[in-house]
Design a protein around this motif. Structure first.
Motif, mmCIF file in Angstrom:
data_model
loop_
_atom_site.group_PDB
_atom_site.id
_atom_site.type_symbol
_atom_site.label_atom_id
_atom_site.label_comp_id
_atom_site.label_asym_id
_atom_site.label_seq_id
_atom_site.Cartn_x
_atom_site.Cartn_y
_atom_site.Cartn_z
ATOM 1 N N LEU A 101 0.818 -1.208 0.000
ATOM 2 C CA LEU A 101 0.000 0.000 0.000
ATOM 3 C C LEU A 101 0.853 1.259 0.000
ATOM 4 C CD1 LEU A 101 -2.717 1.510 0.349
ATOM 5 C CD2 LEU A 101 -2.480 1.122 2.822
ATOM 6 N N VAL A 102 1.944 1.249 0.761
ATOM 7 C CA VAL A 102 2.782 2.444 0.869
ATOM 8 C C VAL A 102 3.331 2.827 -0.505
ATOM 9 C CG1 VAL A 102 4.700 3.517 2.076
ATOM 10 C CG2 VAL A 102 3.392 1.705 3.202
ATOM 11 N N THR A 103 3.861 1.852 -1.224
ATOM 12 C CA THR A 103 4.373 2.107 -2.570
ATOM 13 C C THR A 103 3.253 2.532 -3.500
ATOM 14 O OG1 THR A 103 6.138 0.483 -2.237
ATOM 15 C CG2 THR A 103 5.638 1.096 -4.509
ATOM 16 N N GLY A 104 2.082 1.894 -3.373
ATOM 17 C CA GLY A 104 0.943 2.271 -4.209
ATOM 18 C C GLY A 104 0.531 3.713 -4.010
ATOM 19 N N LEU A 105 0.508 4.164 -2.752
ATOM 20 C CA LEU A 105 0.136 5.549 -2.479
ATOM 21 C C LEU A 105 1.221 6.512 -2.952
ATOM 22 C CD1 LEU A 105 -1.473 5.124 1.055
ATOM 23 C CD2 LEU A 105 -2.650 5.787 -1.059
ATOM 24 N N ALA A 106 2.476 6.117 -2.823
ATOM 25 C CA ALA A 106 3.563 6.964 -3.331
ATOM 26 C C ALA A 106 3.417 7.159 -4.841
ATOM 27 C CB ALA A 106 4.912 6.344 -2.988
ATOM 28 N N ARG A 107 3.092 6.102 -5.556
ATOM 29 C CA ARG A 107 2.905 6.202 -7.006
ATOM 30 C C ARG A 107 1.687 7.048 -7.360
ATOM 31 N NH1 ARG A 107 4.168 -0.142 -8.742
ATOM 32 N NH2 ARG A 107 6.401 -0.085 -8.219
ATOM 33 N N ALA A 108 0.747 7.160 -6.423
ATOM 34 C CA ALA A 108 -0.436 7.995 -6.634
ATOM 35 C C ALA A 108 -0.190 9.441 -6.222
ATOM 36 C CB ALA A 108 -1.617 7.425 -5.853
ATOM 37 N N GLY A 109 1.039 9.771 -5.850
ATOM 38 C CA GLY A 109 1.388 11.156 -5.553
ATOM 39 C C GLY A 109 1.469 11.519 -4.088
ATOM 40 N N TYR A 110 1.368 10.540 -3.205
ATOM 41 C CA TYR A 110 1.427 10.814 -1.770
ATOM 42 C C TYR A 110 2.866 10.798 -1.273
ATOM 43 C CZ TYR A 110 -3.614 10.529 -0.957
ATOM 44 O OH TYR A 110 -4.968 10.780 -0.946
#
Length: 278
Positions: A101-110
């Protein structure tokens, strides 16, 4: 969650080792007013953890497997990795194409930030670096750890600094692992001693301590825009039930955890209650 991700900041707080029964009792008797005002109906939801100790539970959390409702049935998840055949991914689920999830949110701009607490987040060795290593920014100090009587105050102060330093336009995913409930917690109860050790009563006192300061964390997390918050325990712990002490065991008091999620509106998130001001 597809309407939340991208528009809101995100906060995940794990109250490490918090038992459901203790959390439920304190909410019912008015012992945790700052938390209770955000709990739907003023009550915790009873759920089962995917792990019986911190490392296992958080690996599952960061894969999208938050604690599961205790009622039978398929319960749609908030977050899920794209995985063929998943039976708990629904239209409301935010699906990410990443291993966590952390990587997924980073890729979404977080911007992803970890403020660690227990030893699995202390970055003092290879194992203690795995979970914080998922985040773009991670923090741990001895003052945040289980042996500090002021651990949560120190963690909140760091969270306030992190939020203040972040550009206003940048979305934030803030994760805080709260160590205060974990043993040793005897020092949170006036009159308790190290010789007598921890107990269910000192565990409850530690939760009251966390509640006295969590308003500041909520205020910081929602200071820039609305914030979607998940607050839960990763596992419980035993204080003599059926002869057991501690966790990493398959006992009901370990598997059963309190859970809540809610939106923090910056216009309605007070920092403290009047009785908590100096």
């Amino acid at each position: 969650m597809n309407r939340i991700v991208g528009s809101h900041d995100l906060l995940l707080v794990t109250l490490d080792t918090l038992r459901h029964d203790v959390a439920e009792e304190l909410a019912a008797e008015g012992g945790i007013p700052n938390l209770a005002r955000h709990l739907p109906g003023g009550r915790w939801e009873k759920r089962h953890s995917p792990g019986s100790f911190t490392y296992a539970a958080h690996q599952a959390f960061f894969a999208g497997f938050l604690p599961t409702p205790v009622t039978p049935g398929r319960h749609p998840r908030l977050f899920a990795a794209r995985f063929e055949g998943s039976e708990t991914t629904a239209g409301s689920t935010w699906v990410f194409d990443a291993p966590d999830l952390v990587t997924g949110l980073a890729r979404a701009g977080y911007h992803t930030v970890c403020i660690g607490g227990v030893g699995f987040f202390n970055k003092r060795g290879a194992l203690g670096s795995v979970l914080p290593g998922l985040f773009a920014e991670s923090h741990w100090e001895p003052e945040f750890g289980v042996a500090s009587p002021t651990s949560f105050e120190a963690q909140v102060a760091r969270a306030e600094e992190v939020v203040a330093a972040l550009p206003a336009e940048k979305r934030l995913f803030l994760f805080v692992n709260v160590s205060a409930l974990h043993q040793p917690n005897w020092f949170h109860l006036p009159g308790a001693t190290a010789e007598a050790g921890d107990s269910r009563a000192t565990h409850a006192a530690a939760l009251r301590y966390v509640d006295r300061h969590i308003g500041r964390l909520f205020a910081a997390a929602s200071s820039r825009r609305p914030c979607f918050a998940v607050v839960c325990s990763d596992h419980g712990t035993a204080y003599g039930e059926d002869g057991h002490t501690g966790h990493r065991i398959g006992h009901e008091v370990v598997w059963t955890v309190p859970y809540a999620h809610f939106v923090l509106d910056s216009r309605r998130t007070p920092r403290t209650t009047p009785r908590e001001r100096p």
